[in-house]
Design a protein around this motif. Structure first.
Motif, mmCIF file in Angstrom:
data_model
loop_
_atom_site.group_PDB
_atom_site.id
_atom_site.type_symbol
_atom_site.label_atom_id
_atom_site.label_comp_id
_atom_site.label_asym_id
_atom_site.label_seq_id
_atom_site.Cartn_x
_atom_site.Cartn_y
_atom_site.Cartn_z
ATOM 1 N N GLY A 193 0.785 -1.222 0.000
ATOM 2 C CA GLY A 193 0.000 0.000 0.000
ATOM 3 C C GLY A 193 0.821 1.277 0.000
ATOM 4 N N GLU A 194 2.142 1.171 0.169
ATOM 5 C CA GLU A 194 2.999 2.356 0.197
ATOM 6 C C GLU A 194 3.294 2.831 -1.223
ATOM 7 N N LYS A 195 3.313 4.151 -1.400
ATOM 8 C CA LYS A 195 3.620 4.744 -2.695
ATOM 9 C C LYS A 195 4.666 5.837 -2.537
ATOM 10 N N ALA A 196 5.272 6.208 -3.642
ATOM 11 C CA ALA A 196 6.232 7.309 -3.677
ATOM 12 C C ALA A 196 5.715 8.399 -4.602
ATOM 13 N N ILE A 197 5.963 9.639 -4.243
ATOM 14 C CA ILE A 197 5.626 10.747 -5.140
ATOM 15 C C ILE A 197 6.648 10.784 -6.266
ATOM 16 N N ALA A 198 6.166 10.881 -7.487
ATOM 17 C CA ALA A 198 7.052 10.877 -8.653
ATOM 18 C C ALA A 198 6.394 11.675 -9.774
ATOM 19 N N ASP A 199 7.166 11.964 -10.813
ATOM 20 C CA ASP A 199 6.566 12.631 -11.963
ATOM 21 C C ASP A 199 5.923 11.588 -12.872
ATOM 22 N N ARG A 200 5.353 12.040 -13.978
ATOM 23 C CA ARG A 200 4.571 11.126 -14.809
ATOM 24 C C ARG A 200 5.413 10.149 -15.618
#
Length: 276
Positions: A193-200
């Motif tokens: 369920g963990e995510k990282a902020i990233a660009d597209r």
């Protein structure tokens, strides 16, 4: 153990600054030669106390920092410090290997100051570095960022603290997109369920959360901090200039600079904070 005062004195034997003169000018000259402060030099040297050779001296670390910072040819750098090219090369080789392997970047540090229940703890972005054109020509090395051959890495920053918590890569830019590189190892370190902020460029919503329209100003601010980090890394000319050594050495130079940059963050040279 060598103190910051020891590195200040030894460093200015090279810079030729009068150690009893202006402290502010001396500090600027020290950083311009070695890329960091005497206190970080002392911390790095102490960190390596159990692994560096018995005959190693603080000067050898300074030579290595001079090399990383300016990436001048060996005959210039060795003449500057007053030793033979062979001696200069030997100790730079030793300390670059040691600096690259320092236990400084810790993935678990992404939890520092994390908000309870948060499943977004880091931001990630790729960064490319120039290399000499390999022969024969192969488009797999091509970087669209500077239209030439390069190696690609990825860096993850803890959103709450600004610490570097992940550094990986050293692969051909043209073959390894940001998403492919992240899928190679990074995603397997995320909790369920963990995510990282990233660009597209990281177009996989299972693992990445990216800005979506004009209302995602905070996410854009988080990602913009990577540009600040990249600029700090490329203040060291070994990562700014076209890399001229054997390619297998590039990851060692990269991780040496990343570790030193994180140590500078630990010593108060923090990246700007973001409200997220």
């Amino acid at each position: 153990m060598a103190s910051a005062e020891t590195f200040w004195r030894l460093g200015h034997n090279i810079t030729k600054h009068d150690v009893d003169g202006s402290i502010a000018l001396g500090y600027r000259k020290f950083r311009s030669f070695f890329g960091t402060s005497p206190s970080v030099c002392a911390a790095a040297y102490d960190n390596l106390s159990h692994v560096r050779p018995i005959k190693s001296r603080p000067e050898h670390l300074l030579w290595t920092l001079l090399h990383l910072k300016h990436y001048a040819t060996e005959h210039i750098s060795s003449a500057l410090v007053g030793v033979s090219e062979k001696t200069f090369r030997k100790w730079c080789h030793i300390f670059i290997h040691l600096l690259a392997k320092m236990p400084v970047i810790e993935w678990e540090n992404r939890f520092h100051r994390a908000l309870r229940g948060s499943n977004i703890l880091v931001s990630i972005d790729g960064v490319d570095f120039r290399i000499m054109e390999p022969s024969p020509f192969n488009p797999k090395w091509y970087s669209h960022k500077f239209h030439g051959p390069g190696l690609r890495y990825e860096l993850a920053i803890c959103i709450r603290t600004g610490d570097i918590v992940w550094a990986y890569g050293g692969l051909p830019c043209g073959e390894w997109s940001d998403l492919r590189l992240a899928r190679d190892v990074f995603i397997f370190g995320l909790r369920e369920g963990e995510k990282a902020i990233a660009d597209r460029g990281y177009n996989d919503p299972n693992f990445f959360d990216f800005p979506n329209g004009n209302n995602d100003g905070k996410k854009k601010q988080v990602l913009a901090r990577h540009e600040t980090l990249n600029r700090r890394l490329k203040q060291f000319d070994c990562l700014q200039q076209r890399f001229r050594h054997d390619l297998y050495l590039h990851p060692l130079y990269f991780h040496s600079v990343v570790n030193l940059t994180q140590m500078m963050i630990d010593h108060g040279e923090t990246l700007y904070s973001v409200d997220f």
